[in-house]
Design a protein around this motif. Structure first.
Motif, PDB file in Angstrom:
ATOM      1  N   TYR A 113      27.127  52.121  72.864  1.00 22.59           N
ATOM      2  CA  TYR A 113      26.298  53.274  73.330  1.00 22.59           C
ATOM      3  C   TYR A 113      27.550  54.141  73.643  1.00 22.59           C
ATOM      4  O   TYR A 113      28.613  53.875  73.983  1.00 22.59           O
ATOM      5  CB  TYR A 113      25.865  52.999  74.651  1.00 22.59           C
ATOM      6  CG  TYR A 113      25.147  54.215  75.322  1.00 22.59           C
ATOM      7  CD1 TYR A 113      24.058  54.864  74.936  1.00 22.59           C
ATOM      8  CD2 TYR A 113      26.001  55.053  76.265  1.00 22.59           C
ATOM      9  CE1 TYR A 113      23.410  55.935  75.394  1.00 22.59           C
ATOM     10  CE2 TYR A 113      25.310  56.007  76.876  1.00 22.59           C
ATOM     11  CZ  TYR A 113      24.119  56.383  76.460  1.00 22.59           C
ATOM     12  OH  TYR A 113      23.624  57.822  76.971  1.00 22.59           O
ATOM     13  N   ARG A 114      27.226  55.590  72.921  1.00 22.09           N
ATOM     14  CA  ARG A 114      28.046  56.435  72.891  1.00 22.09           C
ATOM     15  C   ARG A 114      27.767  57.496  74.244  1.00 22.09           C
ATOM     16  O   ARG A 114      26.754  57.896  74.157  1.00 22.09           O
ATOM     17  CB  ARG A 114      28.189  57.444  71.536  1.00 22.09           C
ATOM     18  CG  ARG A 114      28.879  56.498  70.346  1.00 22.09           C
ATOM     19  CD  ARG A 114      29.494  57.608  69.538  1.00 22.09           C
ATOM     20  NE  ARG A 114      30.220  56.630  68.534  1.00 22.09           N
ATOM     21  CZ  ARG A 114      29.915  56.247  67.493  1.00 22.09           C
ATOM     22  NH1 ARG A 114      29.035  56.375  66.811  1.00 22.09           N
ATOM     23  NH2 ARG A 114      30.818  55.291  66.887  1.00 22.09           N
ATOM     24  N   LYS A 115      28.790  57.824  74.825  1.00 25.40           N
ATOM     25  CA  LYS A 115      28.781  58.653  76.345  1.00 25.40           C
ATOM     26  C   LYS A 115      28.811  60.077  75.837  1.00 25.40           C
ATOM     27  O   LYS A 115      30.118  60.550  75.818  1.00 25.40           O
ATOM     28  CB  LYS A 115      29.700  58.270  77.361  1.00 25.40           C
ATOM     29  CG  LYS A 115      29.421  56.550  77.618  1.00 25.40           C
ATOM     30  CD  LYS A 115      30.237  56.188  78.616  1.00 25.40           C
ATOM     31  CE  LYS A 115      29.550  55.366  79.486  1.00 25.40           C
ATOM     32  NZ  LYS A 115      29.352  55.873  81.084  1.00 25.40           N
ATOM     33  N   GLU A 116      27.903  60.790  75.940  1.00 28.33           N
ATOM     34  CA  GLU A 116      27.809  61.952  75.617  1.00 28.33           C
ATOM     35  C   GLU A 116      28.644  63.027  76.460  1.00 28.33           C
ATOM     36  O   GLU A 116      28.732  62.453  77.836  1.00 28.33           O
ATOM     37  CB  GLU A 116      26.348  62.635  75.643  1.00 28.33           C
ATOM     38  CG  GLU A 116      26.343  64.055  75.430  1.00 28.33           C
ATOM     39  CD  GLU A 116      25.019  64.506  75.203  1.00 28.33           C
ATOM     40  OE1 GLU A 116      24.673  65.595  75.532  1.00 28.33           O
ATOM     41  OE2 GLU A 116      24.131  63.549  74.944  1.00 28.33           O
ATOM     42  N   GLY A 117      29.628  63.694  75.978  1.00 28.16           N
ATOM     43  CA  GLY A 117      30.541  64.644  76.912  1.00 28.16           C
ATOM     44  C   GLY A 117      31.826  63.947  77.163  1.00 28.16           C
ATOM     45  O   GLY A 117      32.688  64.529  77.713  1.00 28.16           O
ATOM     46  N   GLN A 118      31.863  62.505  77.011  1.00 31.88           N
ATOM     47  CA  GLN A 118      33.259  62.069  77.110  1.00 31.88           C
ATOM     48  C   GLN A 118      33.898  61.808  75.862  1.00 31.88           C
ATOM     49  O   GLN A 118      33.718  60.799  75.213  1.00 31.88           O
ATOM     50  CB  GLN A 118      32.871  60.509  78.197  1.00 31.88           C
ATOM     51  CG  GLN A 118      32.100  60.990  79.384  1.00 31.88           C
ATOM     52  CD  GLN A 118      32.235  59.400  80.156  1.00 31.88           C
ATOM     53  OE1 GLN A 118      32.756  58.596  79.895  1.00 31.88           O
ATOM     54  NE2 GLN A 118      31.174  59.439  80.941  1.00 31.88           N
ATOM     55  N   THR A 119      34.798  62.396  75.703  1.00 32.45           N
ATOM     56  CA  THR A 119      35.686  62.349  74.291  1.00 32.45           C
ATOM     57  C   THR A 119      37.305  61.899  74.790  1.00 32.45           C
ATOM     58  O   THR A 119      37.620  62.096  75.755  1.00 32.45           O
ATOM     59  CB  THR A 119      35.581  63.571  73.736  1.00 32.45           C
ATOM     60  OG1 THR A 119      36.275  64.600  74.444  1.00 32.45           O
ATOM     61  CG2 THR A 119      34.039  64.035  73.395  1.00 32.45           C
ATOM     62  N   MET A 120      37.860  61.575  73.438  1.00 38.77           N
ATOM     63  CA  MET A 120      39.358  61.384  73.501  1.00 38.77           C
ATOM     64  C   MET A 120      39.700  61.869  72.064  1.00 38.77           C
ATOM     65  O   MET A 120      38.786  61.624  71.141  1.00 38.77           O
ATOM     66  CB  MET A 120      39.589  59.782  73.421  1.00 38.77           C
ATOM     67  CG  MET A 120      38.806  58.783  72.660  1.00 38.77           C
ATOM     68  SD  MET A 120      38.886  57.172  73.038  1.00 38.77           S
ATOM     69  CE  MET A 120      37.182  56.999  73.568  1.00 38.77           C
TER      70      MET A 120
END
Length: 137
Positions: free
Chosen positions: A124-131
């Motif tokens: 599941y990709r967490k929208e708005g949480q990037t690296m």
């Protein structure tokens, strides 16, 4: 930060001597040399150690796109055991690079290329949480 530097922060994998050896977009390969601390009561590599090695490869492969991604479901099939002293590898390939629900297959083999386990995992990709990784393009 590099991919390797970031995933060295995975304390559980690091404390259990798991290493990231190859990575790219949607791909990763990890390694573990089976030590006594990785073995179960009958002397084979504990299934949890095999799964953790595969989970690390999955994490690197699906997070390579820069969005924080966590596993939501995994299925593991154990095919063969790994013995003390063997070097085992988990190789993850992202099969579906979906913007929300990526899907990957991870194959675990030993140093003689025997297939030990196959794992399929949905994330599941967490929208708005990037690296950001400076060694991936």
């Amino acid at each position: 930060m590099t991919v390797k530097e970031f995933f060295q922060q995975d304390r559980f994998a690091t404390l259990n001597d798991m290493e990231l050896v190859e990575w790219g977009s949607g791909y990763a390969k990890t390694r573990l040399t089976v030590a006594p601390k990785h073995c179960n009561a009958v002397g084979f590599c504990q299934g949890g150690a095999i799964f953790t090695l595969a989970d690390l490869a999955f994490a690197v492969a699906v997070n390579s796109h820069g969005t924080v991604t966590v596993a939501t479901n995994s299925t593991i099939t154990f095919i063969r055991s790994a013995k003390l002293g063997a070097t085992i590898f988990a190789e993850a390939h992202e099969i579906v690079n979906h913007h929300r629900l990526p899907y990957a297959e991870i194959r675990v083999t030993d140093d003689e290329e025997n297939l030990l386990a196959v794992i399929t995992t949905t994330g599941y990709r967490k929208e708005g949480q990037t690296m950001e990784f400076n060694d991936l393009k």
